[in-house]
Design a protein around this motif. Structure first.
Motif, mmCIF file in Angstrom:
data_model
loop_
_atom_site.group_PDB
_atom_site.id
_atom_site.type_symbol
_atom_site.label_atom_id
_atom_site.label_comp_id
_atom_site.label_asym_id
_atom_site.label_seq_id
_atom_site.Cartn_x
_atom_site.Cartn_y
_atom_site.Cartn_z
ATOM 1 N N LEU A 6 68.917 107.400 51.029
ATOM 2 C CA LEU A 6 70.233 107.178 50.601
ATOM 3 C C LEU A 6 70.321 106.603 49.294
ATOM 4 O O LEU A 6 71.158 107.305 48.555
ATOM 5 C CB LEU A 6 70.740 106.000 51.611
ATOM 6 C CG LEU A 6 72.191 105.823 51.697
ATOM 7 C CD1 LEU A 6 72.975 107.154 52.288
ATOM 8 C CD2 LEU A 6 72.683 104.763 52.446
ATOM 9 N N LEU A 7 69.308 105.606 48.785
ATOM 10 C CA LEU A 7 69.545 105.191 47.400
ATOM 11 C C LEU A 7 69.151 106.314 46.433
ATOM 12 O O LEU A 7 69.945 106.424 45.533
ATOM 13 C CB LEU A 7 68.493 104.129 47.436
ATOM 14 C CG LEU A 7 68.692 103.297 46.123
ATOM 15 C CD1 LEU A 7 69.947 102.337 45.952
ATOM 16 C CD2 LEU A 7 67.396 102.609 45.631
ATOM 17 N N MET A 8 68.262 107.132 46.652
ATOM 18 C CA MET A 8 67.735 108.247 45.671
ATOM 19 C C MET A 8 68.740 109.497 45.540
ATOM 20 O O MET A 8 69.109 109.800 44.563
ATOM 21 C CB MET A 8 66.376 108.567 46.106
ATOM 22 C CG MET A 8 65.294 107.660 45.743
ATOM 23 S SD MET A 8 63.595 108.084 45.636
ATOM 24 C CE MET A 8 63.297 108.676 47.283
ATOM 25 N N VAL A 9 69.273 110.001 46.792
ATOM 26 C CA VAL A 9 70.003 111.040 46.597
ATOM 27 C C VAL A 9 71.426 110.634 46.222
ATOM 28 O O VAL A 9 72.053 111.113 45.269
ATOM 29 C CB VAL A 9 70.074 111.523 48.047
ATOM 30 C CG1 VAL A 9 71.294 112.431 48.096
ATOM 31 C CG2 VAL A 9 68.916 112.196 48.619
ATOM 32 N N ASN A 10 71.932 109.580 46.693
ATOM 33 C CA ASN A 10 73.306 108.893 46.145
ATOM 34 C C ASN A 10 72.974 108.610 44.673
ATOM 35 O O ASN A 10 73.913 108.900 43.841
ATOM 36 C CB ASN A 10 73.717 107.885 46.790
ATOM 37 C CG ASN A 10 75.069 106.988 46.522
ATOM 38 O OD1 ASN A 10 76.070 107.932 46.854
ATOM 39 N ND2 ASN A 10 75.201 105.846 45.943
ATOM 40 N N GLY A 11 71.770 108.013 44.108
ATOM 41 C CA GLY A 11 71.756 107.858 42.850
ATOM 42 C C GLY A 11 71.525 109.041 41.897
ATOM 43 O O GLY A 11 72.018 108.934 40.689
ATOM 44 N N VAL A 69 73.021 111.760 42.713
ATOM 45 C CA VAL A 69 74.418 112.495 42.428
ATOM 46 C C VAL A 69 75.082 111.762 41.402
ATOM 47 O O VAL A 69 75.719 112.296 40.433
ATOM 48 C CB VAL A 69 75.156 112.182 43.722
ATOM 49 C CG1 VAL A 69 76.634 112.548 43.825
ATOM 50 C CG2 VAL A 69 74.573 113.214 44.879
ATOM 51 N N TYR A 70 74.860 110.293 41.288
ATOM 52 C CA TYR A 70 75.797 109.501 40.527
ATOM 53 C C TYR A 70 75.641 109.928 39.176
ATOM 54 O O TYR A 70 76.141 109.975 38.078
ATOM 55 C CB TYR A 70 75.386 107.870 40.682
ATOM 56 C CG TYR A 70 75.889 107.016 39.656
ATOM 57 C CD1 TYR A 70 77.142 107.052 39.648
ATOM 58 C CD2 TYR A 70 75.261 106.180 38.735
ATOM 59 C CE1 TYR A 70 77.951 105.866 38.657
ATOM 60 C CE2 TYR A 70 75.708 105.414 37.815
ATOM 61 C CZ TYR A 70 77.074 105.373 38.027
ATOM 62 O OH TYR A 70 77.421 104.267 36.841
ATOM 63 N N LEU A 71 74.044 110.171 38.811
ATOM 64 C CA LEU A 71 73.595 110.434 37.481
ATOM 65 C C LEU A 71 73.960 111.898 37.177
ATOM 66 O O LEU A 71 74.545 111.766 35.910
ATOM 67 C CB LEU A 71 72.005 110.226 37.319
ATOM 68 C CG LEU A 71 71.341 108.730 37.458
ATOM 69 C CD1 LEU A 71 69.896 109.191 37.491
ATOM 70 C CD2 LEU A 71 71.913 107.924 36.261
ATOM 71 N N GLY A 115 72.957 98.697 31.355
ATOM 72 C CA GLY A 115 71.570 98.114 31.761
ATOM 73 C C GLY A 115 71.257 98.401 33.032
ATOM 74 O O GLY A 115 70.161 98.704 33.415
ATOM 75 N N ILE A 116 72.114 98.142 34.017
ATOM 76 C CA ILE A 116 72.085 98.205 35.604
ATOM 77 C C ILE A 116 71.510 99.885 35.766
ATOM 78 O O ILE A 116 70.747 99.711 37.025
ATOM 79 C CB ILE A 116 73.122 97.472 36.516
ATOM 80 C CG1 ILE A 116 72.276 96.915 37.661
ATOM 81 C CG2 ILE A 116 74.121 98.655 36.829
ATOM 82 C CD1 ILE A 116 71.365 95.955 37.388
ATOM 83 N N ILE A 117 72.017 100.646 35.298
ATOM 84 C CA ILE A 117 71.653 101.831 35.683
ATOM 85 C C ILE A 117 70.258 102.161 35.152
ATOM 86 O O ILE A 117 69.426 102.522 35.904
ATOM 87 C CB ILE A 117 72.415 103.015 34.944
ATOM 88 C CG1 ILE A 117 74.122 103.056 35.333
ATOM 89 C CG2 ILE A 117 71.841 104.620 34.895
ATOM 90 C CD1 ILE A 117 75.066 103.692 34.452
ATOM 91 N N VAL A 118 69.860 101.650 34.064
ATOM 92 C CA VAL A 118 68.325 101.558 33.582
ATOM 93 C C VAL A 118 67.500 100.899 34.689
ATOM 94 O O VAL A 118 66.445 101.459 35.096
ATOM 95 C CB VAL A 118 68.153 101.134 32.095
ATOM 96 C CG1 VAL A 118 66.682 101.185 31.767
ATOM 97 C CG2 VAL A 118 68.901 101.875 31.222
ATOM 98 N N VAL A 119 67.929 99.741 34.925
ATOM 99 C CA VAL A 119 67.028 99.094 35.976
ATOM 100 C C VAL A 119 66.902 99.433 37.321
ATOM 101 O O VAL A 119 66.048 99.759 37.890
ATOM 102 C CB VAL A 119 67.780 97.613 36.085
ATOM 103 C CG1 VAL A 119 67.160 96.845 37.176
ATOM 104 C CG2 VAL A 119 67.674 96.821 34.864
ATOM 105 N N GLY A 120 68.194 100.321 37.667
ATOM 106 C CA GLY A 120 68.087 100.986 38.908
ATOM 107 C C GLY A 120 67.182 102.286 38.820
ATOM 108 O O GLY A 120 66.430 102.489 39.775
#
Lengths: 261, 209
Positions: free
Chosen positions: B79-84, B86-88, B139-144
């Motif tokens: 869920l985290l990776m697929v959604n992430g 899509v977001y990127l 920054g939080i995108i990079v951390v993610g």
């Protein structure tokens, strides 16, 4: 949890679901025994099971775990070797780990012990330790990674399992090599054939150049550096080459079955 | 903090324009759910072999024991990776990242930090991020991204050994993964606190306006 359950699988026959899920649950008595504090590692990780309170959540998670088995099998490259290290990197002392205390580890007399080979193999002869020790020996210094997260580097010597499989005429198109062990609770674990044929997967008879001590699995351990530690059975007494998934000690309790590194 | 909310209460009634498009709202809340599942199950896994001299209370972990925590962690990761992803992809494709998060200048960050601490930062226009927001959100995108990559490197230290090497080897990668989690939790605390202090920002993330 209750809300999660009602959201997730509407319209599913609850009785059937519960019946299916119950099959997946570990024996509570066994869990209590483990949680009772047999091993140091177990103390921190086994304190009960909230997940089992919700049958449908457990069912869904189990399905995803099976999907993850397939994903990991696809990721697994039979030619990718686990990184190897030097003598100086070896973790000393190498940790003992089991669901039992070190003094409760199987104490095997080599005279009474044989390694049984069953299932889809041409030669079902039982092997004595003396015979096995005569097989060609290779040594690897690799990292053992525990499902708990810690890791340690060790040196293991023995014969590549794939050579042994060839020797006994195993049907390597079968899906699994299923190992059984000598300890009280009958530890067992399935190993997928691709991994069994990996060049570093080893029938191990020595640790750090010396005969495998009792605490590391005397007389034989299966060393699989491409898998988590619990997929490296110790005190092995038999191997069955099979197409059936026969489950495993930890696998049946919820650890992902492929658990590849 | 209180002065920020004070300035907020003086703000004019917000315009009807869409602040958060619907795709942003969907991926935001999916990410929130996935992230919380990952963090709580991650704490459960951490407890099996703690890196530091503490463990997380059972009341805030997910899964009940190690196997349960692992099952949750390796389910929620999809869920985290697929959604992430899509977001990127949408973030770059729609130009949202460029428009909302850039440029980030040190002088801008300094000035807005000072303004925030003295209660002079305006929240009248939610569609424009101030420099502190830009820095934290970028920054939080990079951390993610780093938390996912370091997680993969711990999960597959043989198959993805090049990635594990990038994070300094298996044992060090665990610390990287933990540190990213700690940064995300710290971000989450500030993020939720500020969203509650400026409720119209929370409303915008729910209904868009």
């Amino acid at each position: 949890m209750r809300r999660f359950r009602s959201l997730l699988i509407p319209g599913v026959d609850k009785k059937l679901l519960v019946r299916d899920a119950t099959k997946l649950l570990p024996d509570p008595a066994r869990r209590r025994f483990i949680a009772g504090g047999a091993s140091l590692g177990a103390l921190t990780l086994l304190t009960g099971c909230d997940v089992s309170d919700s049958f449908s959540a457990e069912n869904l998670l189990t399905q995803i775990s099976k999907f993850n088995d397939k994903v990991q099998a696809a990721i697994f490259n039979p030619n990718t070797l686990a990184p190897t290290y030097t003598e100086a990197d070896i973790t000393r002392p190498f940790p003992f780990n089991g669901y039992y205390a070190e003094e409760d580890a199987p104490d095997i007399d080599a005279e009474d012990w044989t390694f049984e080979v069953r299932g889809l193999v041409d030669n079902k002869k039982a092997w004595t330790l003396e015979e096995l020790h005569k097989l060609p020996e290779v040594t690897q210094i690799t990292r053992h990674i525990c499902v708990e997260g810690w890791s340690a580097i060790g040196s293991w010597s023995g014969t590549p399992l794939r050579d042994f499989l060839k020797l006994v005429g195993a049907d390597t198109r079968a899906k699994y090599c299923w190992f059984q062990c000598a300890d009280v609770d009958g530890y067992n674990s399935p190993l997928d054939m691709e991994t069994a044929l990996h060049p570093q997967t080893q029938m191990t008879f020595k640790f750090d150049g010396k005969i495998l001590p009792r605490k590391y699995g005397y007389p034989m351990k299966i060393r699989v550096p491409t898998k988590l530690g619990f997929k490296n059975p110790k005190y092995v007494i038999s191997m069955e080459v099979t197409n059936d998934y026969k489950g495993g000690y930890w696998e049946d309790q919820g650890y992902n079955s492929f658990s590849g590194s | 903090m209180t002065s920020i909310s004070a300035s907020d209460s003086r703000a004019v009634y917000p315009s009807a324009k869409v602040v958060q498009p619907v795709w942003v709202r969907i991926v935001h809340w999916v990410n929130a759910v996935a992230m919380i599942m990952m963090i709580m199950s991650g704490w459960q896994i951490y407890n099996a072999s703690p890196l530091f001299d503490f463990t997380f209370s059972r009341s805030i972990t997910l899964g009940g024991w190690l196997a349960g925590g692992l099952l949750w962690h390796f389910a929620a990761m999809w869920l985290l990776m697929v959604n992430g992803l899509v977001y990127l992809v949408l973030g770059f494709a729609t130009g949202r990242f460029r428009r909302k998060l850039l440029p980030i200048t040190p002088s801008g960050v300094l000035a807005d930090t000072r303004a925030a601490l003295t209660g002079k930062l305006s929240h009248d226009d939610l569609s424009t991020y101030n420099y502190v927001q830009k820095l934290l959100y970028a920054g939080i995108i990079v951390v993610g991204i780093v938390v996912v990559l370091s997680g993969l490197s711990i999960w597959k230290p043989v198959q993805f050994q090049w990635l594990t090497a990038v994070f300094g080897g298996y044992d060090f990668a665990r610390y990287v993964h933990f540190t990213c989690m700690a940064l995300i939790v710290a971000f989450l605390v500030v993020h939720v606190a500020l969203a509650l202090l400026v409720p119209k920002s929370l409303r915008a993330m729910i209904i868009g306006r």
